[in-house]
Scaffold this motif. Structure first.
Motif, short mmCIF file in Angstrom:
data_model
loop_
_atom_site.label_atom_id
_atom_site.label_comp_id
_atom_site.label_asym_id
_atom_site.label_seq_id
_atom_site.Cartn_x
_atom_site.Cartn_y
_atom_site.Cartn_z
N LEU A 169 -77.78 47.46 -14.45
CA LEU A 169 -78.33 48.11 -15.64
C LEU A 169 -78.06 47.30 -16.90
O LEU A 169 -78.93 47.12 -17.75
CB LEU A 169 -77.72 49.52 -15.82
N LYS A 213 -87.94 53.35 -15.01
CA LYS A 213 -86.57 52.88 -15.33
C LYS A 213 -85.88 53.89 -16.24
O LYS A 213 -84.74 54.30 -15.99
CB LYS A 213 -86.65 51.54 -16.07
N HIS A 272 -72.96 53.62 -20.57
CA HIS A 272 -71.70 52.86 -20.58
C HIS A 272 -70.73 53.40 -21.62
O HIS A 272 -69.71 52.76 -21.90
CB HIS A 272 -71.98 51.38 -20.90
N VAL A 315 -74.01 57.00 -12.68
CA VAL A 315 -73.89 55.58 -13.05
C VAL A 315 -72.42 55.19 -12.85
O VAL A 315 -71.54 55.61 -13.58
CB VAL A 315 -74.31 55.35 -14.52
N SER A 357 -77.49 59.07 -15.55
CA SER A 357 -76.37 59.31 -16.47
C SER A 357 -76.15 60.79 -16.68
O SER A 357 -75.02 61.22 -16.88
CB SER A 357 -76.53 58.57 -17.80
N GLN A 378 -80.32 44.49 -17.23
CA GLN A 378 -81.64 44.95 -17.68
C GLN A 378 -81.68 45.10 -19.21
O GLN A 378 -82.63 44.68 -19.87
CB GLN A 378 -81.94 46.30 -17.01
N ALA A 379 -80.60 45.71 -19.78
CA ALA A 379 -80.56 45.92 -21.24
C ALA A 379 -80.58 44.58 -21.97
O ALA A 379 -81.32 44.40 -22.95
CB ALA A 379 -79.31 46.72 -21.62
N ILE A 423 -82.56 56.07 -15.34
CA ILE A 423 -81.30 55.93 -16.09
C ILE A 423 -80.87 57.29 -16.65
O ILE A 423 -79.71 57.68 -16.57
CB ILE A 423 -81.43 54.92 -17.25
N ILE A 435 -79.18 52.77 -21.53
CA ILE A 435 -78.21 52.02 -20.72
C ILE A 435 -76.88 51.94 -21.49
O ILE A 435 -75.80 52.10 -20.91
CB ILE A 435 -78.74 50.61 -20.38
#
Ligand code: ADP
Length: 460
Positions: free
Chosen positions: A347, A289, A431, A302, A297, A350-351, A293, A427
């Motif tokens: 995602l 994972k 964002h 993403v 990113s 998941q966080a 990620i 994550i």
């Protein structure tokens, strides 16, 4: 000099003589004009000579001034003389000379500007020193890397400019040696250790004579740090994997050595083996994972889409409900239905799951977990608040690091991999957000993700 101060007198004498001769000749036929005519001739000659002299003298002065200005390095002015002036040819040559000097200066200036631009846009630091060890060139990157502040380095001895002794020694060696050489130096700069890679080359002129040395400096601090992080990471992963593998191997051997004969022992050992296999699976799962990620990113894969935050939080709470019920912990969700966010729903879920899972793991039965989203002034704030055991202040700065755990065996017992919060951090970053934690031992913890707030976050 033919146009000197005596020129008008000479001219006047020659003219008077010519008119006197004419006068004598004329005298033969007109005796009454024998005296007046030479006199008139002399006067006219004097007038003409003075006029000619003054014009020539001022032209000459103008030329002289122009040549003096050129000699002083000022080539902007041009000299304009009348085309009839005997000095006009010379003036044109002086003007051509000025134009040519102008052109050379402009070319020189533009070469200098280009060189300056190249040097100042380089990431590598450049320092050139002459044979006496004085700085003849230094670019802004070198000044930044070596924290050379207020002093003007040009013309100074290297020892006055660079305070670090190892770098000073490297520069001295660069001057003494006829060969190029390289080194890696660790220097202390304002209490922070920097790793510099330095390369030295001999500076020579067109004829091959040594002028000094050129040193190229690279700040490799970040690169070395990344290498260390990678090395630590590999060591951590190996260590994390070794524990379950050693355990599995041990119990398999025990079974092979005869424990199989006792069905009860065999069942117990197989259950341990199964648990350790699950643990291995969880570690690989989290590692994958994390790397996915990171990769996504880094390559900006993403894709964020705007949507309600409550849906994501609801899905996360749902997937933790069984675990919460087993631990006898209640989860409360508070999120305005109209709160929207640019997010990657999978995602982000998941966080939030990772944060809720931790909150459940470190809460006592009967505890409550609040999952809350608000939109204060400049951000959208997502919080997971528990009333669990809390975390001592000294652990807080490192809590989002990979494999950082406060109590390793407790984390393992609870099924943790030490990667949950590192995943939350990555994550969040994907964002454009960042995670924080506030906690007091015995009072519980608040883990939060701070998202930059856009105009539409609270669209009706
Ligand atoms: P783990 O898989 O061990 O939970 P994490 O990266 O998720 O790894 O968390 C790192 C460490 O932070 C945990 O081992 C635990 O010690 C501490 N921690 C995380 N969340 C909480 C929490 N809500 N309350 C108390 N401690 C926590």
């Amino acid at each position: 000099m033919i146009f000197g101060r005596r020129f008008p007198i000479t001219l006047m004498l020659y003219s008077a003589f010519a008119l006197a001769v004419l006068g004598v000749a004329w005298n033969i036929s007109q005796p009454r004009l024998a005296v007046q005519l030479p006199l008139v001739g002399i006067l006219i000659a004097v007038g003409v000579a003075l006029r000619l002299h003054s014009r020539l003298w001022s032209d000459f002065q103008a030329l002289h001034e122009a040549v003096k200005r050129l000699a002083a390095g000022d080539s902007r002015d041009r000299i304009y003389l009348s085309p009839q002036s005997p000095l006009s040819g010379l003036a044109a040559s002086v003007n051509e000379l000025a134009v040519s000097i102008d052109r050379h200066i402009a070319a020189h200036v533009s070469r200098n500007v280009e060189r300056e631009a190249i040097l100042s846009s380089m990431l590598e630091g450049i320092i050139a020193v002459d044979m006496s060890g004085r700085v003849i060139e230094i670019n802004s990157a070198a000044q930044r890397i070596l924290s050379i502040g207020a002093i003007r380095p040009l013309g100074r001895l290297v020892q006055e400019v660079i305070s670090n002794h190892r770098l000073q020694r490297f520069m001295t060696h660069a001057l003494d040696s006829a060969e190029s050489h390289a080194d890696e130096l660790h220097i202390l700069d304002g209490g922070e250790e920097k790793t510099l890679t330095v390369n030295a080359a001999v500076l020579r002129d067109g004829a091959g004579a040594r002028l000094g040395a050129l040193v190229v400096i690279n700040d490799a601090t970040r690169l070395r740090k990344l290498e260390n992080i990678r090395r630590d990471f590999v060591a951590n992963v190996s260590h994390e994997l070794r524990t379950p593998i050693t355990s599995i191997k041990g119990f398999v051997e025990t079974l092979q050595d005869g424990a199989l004969a006792s069905p009860e022992d065999a069942r117990r050992f197989l259950a341990i083996i199964a648990r350790q296999a699950d643990r291995l699976n969880a570690i690989f799962d989290d590692l994958l994972k994390l790397s996915r990620i990171e990769q996504e990113s880094e390559s900006e894969q993403v894709i964020l889409t705007r949507g309600p935050l409550v849906d994501v939080l609801h899905a996360a709470v749902q997937s933790c409900e069984k675990q919460a019920a087993d631990a006898k912990v209640r989860i409360v969700l508070q999120c305005p239905a109209e709160l929207t966010l640019e997010r990657h729903a999978v995602l982000l879920e998941q966080a939030v799951v990772n944060l809720i899972t931790n909150a459940i793991r470190y809460s006592e039965p009967g505890g409550e977990i609040l999952v809350r989203a608000t939109a204060p002034k400049h951000e959208v704030l997502l919080e997971v608040i528990d009333q669990g055991c809390g975390i001592e202040a000294r652990h807080l700065p490192r809590i989002f690091e990979r494999f950082y755990r406060i109590d390793k065996s407790r984390s393992r017992e609870l099924g943790g991999t030490g990667l949950g919060l590192a995943i939350v951090k990555h994550i969040s970053q994907a964002h454009g957000a960042y995670p924080t934690v506030q906690s007091r031992p015995g009072e519980g913890s608040t883990f939060a993700i701070h998202f930059p707030r856009s105009a539409q976050s609270l669209a009706a």
